[in-house]
Each structure stands twice: as C-alpha cells, then as structure tokens.
Design an enzyme around this catalytic site. Structure first.
Site: not given
Length: 390
Positions: A153, A186, A385
């Site tokens: 991603t 994770t 982000n």
C-alpha cells in the site's frame, strides 16, 4: 527470497484494477502439499476486518491450501455485506483452483483471505474476482516477487525473506509501513515452510516468533484492523525439524521482515532500538521500551537530532514498572547522558546524524531485558497520513 523458496508453494501477483495506479493488487499463495498445516496470529484490535474474522475461523480448522490477498481496500467496518464479500472471495478462489488442476481439490474453508487498504469501503467485487482468476492462471514457482509487490500500500518496496534449516526452508513476504503497533503483528504477512510440522507445532513456533519480533515493532502506536500473520507448512522436504529448530528459523524470518517494515516506516528518517535492561521482569522491560517508543516528544527530538534524555526519562516514569527514579541510567548511541537519574556525559557528544539510533535504559531493578523497535516522527509522516484517503 520469497514465499515460493520452500518446496511445495506457488504464488502470483496481478493487477485487477483495485488500485487507481494500475499496480498489482491481488496476490495468491498456494500450498501444493503434501501437507497443508497452518497457524495464524491476528490483530488484537476489537474492530476486526471481515477477512480477519473469516481467516480466524479457517485457521481454527487447521488446514489452509491457499491465501488470497488484496491491497486497495481493507474490507473493514463494512458490516455483514463485507463478510459476505470475503466469503465469496474464498469460494471463488477455491473453485478457480479446483478447476485449474484435476489433482487439486480446494474448499472455501481451506482458503484464507487478507485485505489491506482504506477502511470503511466495500471492495469492488467485479474487479477482485476476475483478478483472482488471473492470479490462479499466473501461479508459478517464480511468483513470490510479484505477490509481494501486489500487497503493497504505502510501502515503498516489497518485503521478502528466507531462513534456511537443514534440508528445509522458511520463506516469507510482508507488507506494512504505517499503523505499525503491536498486540499481534502489525501488517499482512505470509510465511511458508517445506518442513513437516502439524498445526500445534506451527502455532507454538509462530507465537514464540511474533512475541519477540512483530510484537516489539511499535512505529506509530496505531493498531490496524487487518493485521494477519500466517504460517503454512507443505511438508514437501520430508524433514521434521525439532520444535526449537523450527521456532529459530521462523523467528529469524520474522525478525528480518520486522526490520524491513521498520526501515520502510512512513516518513521515517531514524530507525530506533530501545534496549531496556535491569528490569524486574521481561513484561516490565517491554512496557518501558514501548512507553519510550511511543512518546511523541522523544520521537520528534530524534527527528531533530536532539538527544533530549529528559524526555526519555519522563516517558519511563509513565509506566508501572519497578524502578527507583534516582537509579535509572540512559545512553543514546553509546553516550551515557544520564546516570542515577541525573545529567552525566555531555549530550553534545551524541552523534545522531545517521539513521540508526540505540537508546539504552538501565532500570537497575533486576536481570530482565527486552528491545522495542521504533522510528522518529517526521513532517513526512504527518503529510502522508493527512492525505492518505484523498
């Protein structure tokens, strides 16, 4: 260096159109046997994506013949319809595999499903299912590389590994660059081995490995809804290692992948090892290490090349670990800037110009130790982000 290095595995990675970039977004890993044992470890987040809920059930059955993975959409927080999409993906994969070879019979309950991407949106099944068919047609022993690329991603590079035993091998691939915090692993990770090992042995080896590797990577304190680590065994080598030998190899593979995740963490300019020694027990050593690793004041100081040990000591003080504040020592890149809870060597001696940073904290409270790995907090992390879904 991939999931197809161990004997008995094929893989593929294709572009199905889930990503607007046109990059690969569907991966498939198939275990051709003769065995099909599996173990899995999953996110501890109470908000679990549909593929996690499905794959937990599949792994409980002890047999997995295939893992289908997609990027470009997490299929998380999508309700019953999202779970049905996962079920349909498994059924479609099983049917396509069974139809591809008269020797291969796969049921939907033997197909694990993993998804990664934006949370809260349904997957475009009209693109995903044809992509699965293309992946089945493209399966090969050389498909590990494309498979690792298809699950990326925000990753900037694929992550693969191999650890070798005596006549048997462990291979693996992983994705992850953000939402890296523990309580399982994770990220998405598929590990394969051609060793002979049943589900119970695989489970013990995988849990022991993740406990000291993926569970100790704490990049940004954010726990994903989709985290999944799977370990598949084909038994194709005909060799049954001891549990200790298998655990050592799986741990080596997981450690390598964990460090690759950390090196590719979003916006990171520093790769940080927080070594805690002199703790009363291992759990307390991990608690202290995690408190420092998650502390934004520490992380931003490191981004600014500032060995601000006061922030480190303050983070240690937020824990319930056993220690006396006047006994704690702290070193940054080998310079003991704090001794007995007070200033020691000149902080100007600390060289933080490189990427690798080691923070060593001695609690002087016992003989236990642990390491937690993290990174700094940069402008680039905030930018990436803030713009992720747009």
């Amino acid at each position: 260096m991939s999931v197809t290095t161990p004997r008995g595995f094929r893989a593929a990675g294709v572009a199905a159109g889930l990503k607007t970039s046109g990059a690969g977004d569907v991966a498939l890993v198939v275990n051709d046997g003769p065995d099909a044992g599996v173990a899995g470890v999953f996110t501890a987040n109470r908000v679990k994506a549909a593929p996690v809920l499905w794959t937990q059930r599949v792994v409980h059955g002890g047999v997995v013949r295939a893992v289908v993975l997609n990027s470009g959409g997490a299929n998380a927080c999508t309700g019953p319809a999202g779970f049905q999409d996962t079920h349909a993906t498994a059924e479609h994969t099983a049917a396509a595999l069974t139809g591809s070879s008269p020797r291969l019979i796969v049921g939907a309950g033997e197909v694990a499903v993993c998804s990664t991407g934006l949370i809260g949106e349904r997957l475009p099944m009209d693109k995903l299912l044809p992509g699965v068919r293309d992946a089945v047609r493209g399966l090969s022993r050389d498909g590990g590389g494309p498979a690792a690329e298809a699950i990326m991603t925000t990753d900037t590079r694929p992550k693969t590994t191999v650890a070798r035993g005596s006549g048997w091998t462990v291979g693996g691939m992983a994705k992850g660059a953000g939402m890296l915090a523990p309580a399982m692993a994770t990220m998405l990770c598929v590990l394969t081995t051609d060793a002979v090992a049943g589900p119970d042995v695989l489970d013990a080896a995988l849990r022991a490995a993740t406990r000291v590797t993926f569970d100790r990577v704490d990049s940004d304190g954010c726990m994903s809804t989709n985290d999944t680590v799977l370990l598949l065994a084909s038994g194709a080598s005909g060799i049954e290692p001891t549990e200790a030998e298998l655990t050592a190899a799986v741990t080596a593979a997981c450690h390598d992948l964990a460090q690759q995740l950390l090196a590719d963490a979003e916006g990171a300019t520093k790769q940080v090892a927080v070594d805690v020694v002199g703790a009363a027990n291992e759990d307390e050593a991990v608690e202290v290490g995690r408190a420092v690793a998650r502390n934004n004041l520490v992380k931003t100081a490191l981004f600014g090349n500032d060995p601000n040990w006061g922030r480190i000591l303050a983070a240690v003080g937020t824990t319930a670990a056993t220690f006396e504040p006047d006994d704690v020592d702290v070193a940054v890149n080998g310079i003991w800037v704090c001794r007995a809870g007070a200033a020691a060597e000149d902080r100007a001696k600390v060289d933080l110009t490189g990427r690798d940073v080691t923070i060593r904290i001695d609690l002087h409270a016992g003989g236990a130790a642990a390491t937690v790995w993290t990174n700094d907090l940069s402008h680039a992390y905030v930018h990436e982000n803030s713009a992720y879904s747009t």
